[in-house]
Write a protein that holds these residues in place. Structure first.
Motif, PDB file in Angstrom:
ATOM      1  N   ALA A 251       0.822  -1.235  -0.007  1.00  0.00           N
ATOM      2  CA  ALA A 251       0.085  -0.028  -0.052  1.00  0.00           C
ATOM      3  C   ALA A 251       0.807   1.272   0.070  1.00  0.00           C
ATOM      4  CB  ALA A 251      -0.880   0.041   1.142  1.00  0.00           C
ATOM      5  N   SER A 252       0.474   2.289  -0.654  1.00  0.00           N
ATOM      6  CA  SER A 252       1.246   3.554  -0.886  1.00  0.00           C
ATOM      7  C   SER A 252       1.208   4.067   0.428  1.00  0.00           C
ATOM      8  CB  SER A 252       0.607   4.419  -2.032  1.00  0.00           C
ATOM      9  OG  SER A 252       0.473   3.591  -3.213  1.00  0.00           O
ATOM     10  N   ALA A 253       2.392   4.970   0.405  1.00  0.00           N
ATOM     11  CA  ALA A 253       2.455   5.955   1.756  1.00  0.00           C
ATOM     12  C   ALA A 253       1.552   7.144   1.660  1.00  0.00           C
ATOM     13  CB  ALA A 253       3.708   6.289   1.835  1.00  0.00           C
ATOM     14  N   SER A 254       0.750   7.583   2.666  1.00  0.00           N
ATOM     15  CA  SER A 254       0.311   9.046   2.765  1.00  0.00           C
ATOM     16  C   SER A 254      -0.843   8.964   1.538  1.00  0.00           C
ATOM     17  CB  SER A 254       1.167  10.092   2.527  1.00  0.00           C
ATOM     18  OG  SER A 254       2.353  10.034   3.437  1.00  0.00           O
ATOM     19  N   GLY A 255      -1.871   8.078   1.463  1.00  0.00           N
ATOM     20  CA  GLY A 255      -3.038   8.320   0.707  1.00  0.00           C
ATOM     21  C   GLY A 255      -3.677   6.969   0.525  1.00  0.00           C
ATOM     22  N   PRO A 256      -4.600   6.767  -0.477  1.00  0.00           N
ATOM     23  CA  PRO A 256      -5.443   5.709  -0.562  1.00  0.00           C
ATOM     24  C   PRO A 256      -4.727   4.557  -1.690  1.00  0.00           C
ATOM     25  CG  PRO A 256      -6.545   7.344  -1.863  1.00  0.00           C
ATOM     26  CD  PRO A 256      -5.141   7.950  -1.092  1.00  0.00           C
ATOM     27  N   THR A 257      -4.969   3.077  -1.324  1.00  0.00           N
ATOM     28  CA  THR A 257      -4.736   2.305  -2.241  1.00  0.00           C
ATOM     29  C   THR A 257      -5.944   1.219  -2.497  1.00  0.00           C
ATOM     30  OG1 THR A 257      -2.350   2.393  -1.560  1.00  0.00           O
ATOM     31  CG2 THR A 257      -3.212   0.202  -2.833  1.00  0.00           C
ATOM     32  N   LYS A 258      -6.429   0.976  -3.678  1.00  0.00           N
ATOM     33  CA  LYS A 258      -7.548   0.253  -3.989  1.00  0.00           C
ATOM     34  C   LYS A 258      -7.012  -1.360  -3.445  1.00  0.00           C
ATOM     35  CE  LYS A 258     -10.076   1.207  -7.537  1.00  0.00           C
ATOM     36  NZ  LYS A 258     -10.771   1.285  -8.833  1.00  0.00           N
ATOM     37  N   ILE A 259      -7.803  -2.164  -2.942  1.00  0.00           N
ATOM     38  CA  ILE A 259      -7.265  -3.400  -2.238  1.00  0.00           C
ATOM     39  C   ILE A 259      -7.747  -4.327  -3.303  1.00  0.00           C
ATOM     40  CG2 ILE A 259      -7.440  -5.052  -0.621  1.00  0.00           C
ATOM     41  CD1 ILE A 259      -8.228  -2.861   1.303  1.00  0.00           C
ATOM     42  N   THR A 260      -6.839  -5.265  -3.651  1.00  0.00           N
ATOM     43  CA  THR A 260      -6.815  -6.446  -4.741  1.00  0.00           C
ATOM     44  C   THR A 260      -7.390  -7.665  -3.807  1.00  0.00           C
ATOM     45  OG1 THR A 260      -5.503  -5.389  -6.240  1.00  0.00           O
ATOM     46  CG2 THR A 260      -5.849  -7.695  -6.400  1.00  0.00           C
ATOM     47  N   PHE A 261      -8.326  -8.145  -4.534  1.00  0.00           N
ATOM     48  CA  PHE A 261      -8.841  -9.546  -4.023  1.00  0.00           C
ATOM     49  C   PHE A 261      -9.068 -10.361  -5.106  1.00  0.00           C
ATOM     50  CE2 PHE A 261     -10.973  -5.916  -2.000  1.00  0.00           C
ATOM     51  CZ  PHE A 261     -10.588  -6.075  -0.575  1.00  0.00           C
ATOM     52  N   GLY A 262      -8.353 -11.661  -4.859  1.00  0.00           N
ATOM     53  CA  GLY A 262      -7.859 -12.666  -5.725  1.00  0.00           C
ATOM     54  C   GLY A 262      -8.779 -13.848  -5.558  1.00  0.00           C
ATOM     55  N   SER A 263      -9.228 -14.068  -4.126  1.00  0.00           N
ATOM     56  CA  SER A 263      -9.789 -15.520  -4.109  1.00  0.00           C
ATOM     57  C   SER A 263     -11.086 -15.404  -3.718  1.00  0.00           C
ATOM     58  CB  SER A 263      -9.075 -16.067  -2.474  1.00  0.00           C
ATOM     59  OG  SER A 263      -9.537 -17.146  -2.164  1.00  0.00           O
ATOM     60  N   THR A 264     -12.052 -16.246  -4.145  1.00  0.00           N
ATOM     61  CA  THR A 264     -13.537 -16.108  -4.082  1.00  0.00           C
ATOM     62  C   THR A 264     -13.823 -17.088  -2.738  1.00  0.00           C
ATOM     63  OG1 THR A 264     -13.687 -16.098  -6.652  1.00  0.00           O
ATOM     64  CG2 THR A 264     -15.776 -16.622  -5.381  1.00  0.00           C
ATOM     65  N   VAL A 265     -14.945 -16.352  -2.072  1.00  0.00           N
ATOM     66  CA  VAL A 265     -15.589 -16.734  -0.990  1.00  0.00           C
ATOM     67  C   VAL A 265     -16.621 -17.123  -1.140  1.00  0.00           C
ATOM     68  CG1 VAL A 265     -15.807 -16.579   1.655  1.00  0.00           C
ATOM     69  CG2 VAL A 265     -14.004 -15.579   0.993  1.00  0.00           C
ATOM     70  N   GLN A 266     -17.350 -16.409  -1.852  1.00  0.00           N
ATOM     71  CA  GLN A 266     -18.814 -16.611  -2.471  1.00  0.00           C
ATOM     72  C   GLN A 266     -19.055 -15.768  -3.560  1.00  0.00           C
ATOM     73  OE1 GLN A 266     -21.200 -18.657  -1.474  1.00  0.00           O
ATOM     74  NE2 GLN A 266     -21.965 -18.168  -3.425  1.00  0.00           N
ATOM     75  N   ALA A 267     -19.064 -16.481  -4.755  1.00  0.00           N
ATOM     76  CA  ALA A 267     -19.051 -15.613  -6.183  1.00  0.00           C
ATOM     77  C   ALA A 267     -20.243 -14.588  -6.009  1.00  0.00           C
ATOM     78  CB  ALA A 267     -19.127 -16.783  -7.229  1.00  0.00           C
TER      79      ALA A 267
END
Length: 376
Positions: A251-267
């Protein structure tokens, strides 16, 4: 002495049943189109009996080849002012109908209709008179913006035709014929149903169309009931999804980072997922949203998790759906909210870092993101 009035009759009277009484019987069984005048109007349209969940097939029109179309079998209700309702059908097999030759310079709108003729009321039945109902193509006039050659009223009924013969009908499809002889087909069928049954909305129906009887139930990606003024959600298939991260992310310093999700719990179901970091609502409604992250302990760490739209980086002038809460020295953080979202709304989870140093996500346990529709 009281003053009495004669009623019209009753069905199954010995040797006295007639066509008008039969139409009155049909009208009494199907959804009306008037709030205060019983048995004066009826909702004309197709009776849905089969569907694969994507298409209703009763009286469905498709292009066969060139200017020829195929019309599936089916039944329909066609009203007539002062005369009740015709229960009309096209059985037992699909029919083929063909448009006039392609126009020379501009496209043309032709309308495929199911039309009922009643000779006893002065209609001229085509041909030998053996078929009192017909699948007909009403040919339009070419134009830069072509107009339909017939129109239908709020009950779904066509009462005036440019072709002779009289009768009444319902629209099934709009076939726009190009100068090259190619049909662009639009399904404009409207649905009807018996009183108390679930009325399936077809492509020609509008979600804003009112009902005229409290308790009427309709189906469009779920059930709604009419309370006399508005449609209210009765039930919807589950919509939403749940995902978690499957690998580390810086995650970048001092600001927002869009989180990436690669695993399906419920499609995702009833809502779209872009495969990485963004939901998009299909149906408007009230949604429950939750996102969480973990960075492991850091005494200097200062960060939070938020939910925002997925089309741009959150800024000071753009409100969060669920704003991050910042805390120093934390290991876990989450955010959650419940709010109304319109159809087409994009949704993403963000890690917002207040520390002047990058942070590694998912090193200890994965980030999670859940979005579920809970009501209309």
């Amino acid at each position: 002495m009281p003053t009495n009035a004669a009623a019209t009759g009753f069905w199954s009277a010995q040797n006295a049943n007639n066509a008008r009484q039969g139409r009155a019987l049909t009208q009494a069984l199907f959804v009306a189109a008037s709030t205060t005048s019983p048995l004066t109007t009826i909702r004309s349209g197709v009776i849905s009996t089969v569907s694969d969940g994507t298409y209703g097939y009763d009286l469905r029109v498709t292009v066969a080849s060139g200017l020829t179309m195929t019309v599936q079998p089916g039944s329909a209700i066609i009203g007539r002012s002062g005369q009740g309702a015709y229960l009309t059908w096209n059985l037992p097999a699909a029919d083929s109908v063909t448009c006039d030759p392609a126009p020379a310079s501009n496209p043309r709108n032709d309308i495929v209709v199911l039309r009922a003729y009643d000779a006893a009321l002065g209609d001229t039945v085509p041909g030998s008179g053996a078929n009192l109902a017909q699948i007909e193509i009403i040919t339009g006039t070419p134009g830069a913006i072509p107009a339909d050659p017939v129109t239908w009223d709020s009950t779904g009924l066509i009462t005036s035709f440019p072709t002779s013969g009289g009768g009444v009908g319902i629209p099934l499809a709009r076939a726009q014929v190009s100068t090259g002889g190619v049909i662009t087909l639009t399904d404009i069928r409207r649905g009807t149903a018996p009183v108390g049954a679930v009325r399936v909305l077809l492509p020609g129906d509008s979600l804003s169309d009112p009902s005229y009887m409290p308790g009427d139930i309709r189906w469009y990606n779920g059930l709604d009931f009419w309370d006399g003024t508005n449609w209210n959600e009765l039930g919807r298939p589950r919509a939403g999804g749940e995902y978690q991260a499957s690998g580390s992310q810086t995650a970048s310093a001092s600001g927002p980072t869009k989180i990436t999700f690669g695993s399906t719990v419920q499609a995702a179901s009833g809502i779209t997922w872009n495969g990485s970091n963004q939901f998009t609502t299909v149906t408007a409604g009230i949604y429950s949203m939750y996102a969480a992250a973990n960075t492991g302990f850091s005494s200097t760490g200062n960060w939070g998790v938020g939910i925002h739209n997925g089309t741009g980086i959150p800024g000071s002038t753009t409100p969060w759906f669920s704003a991050p809460t910042f805390s120093q020295g934390q290991t876990d953080g989450f955010t959650a909210t419940t709010m109304y979202l319109p159809a087409g709304q994009t949704i993403s989870a963000y890690f917002y870092n207040n520390e002047n140093a990058t942070r590694v996500l998912n090193a200890t346990k994965p980030c999670v993101f859940r979005v579920w529709r809970i009501h209309g």
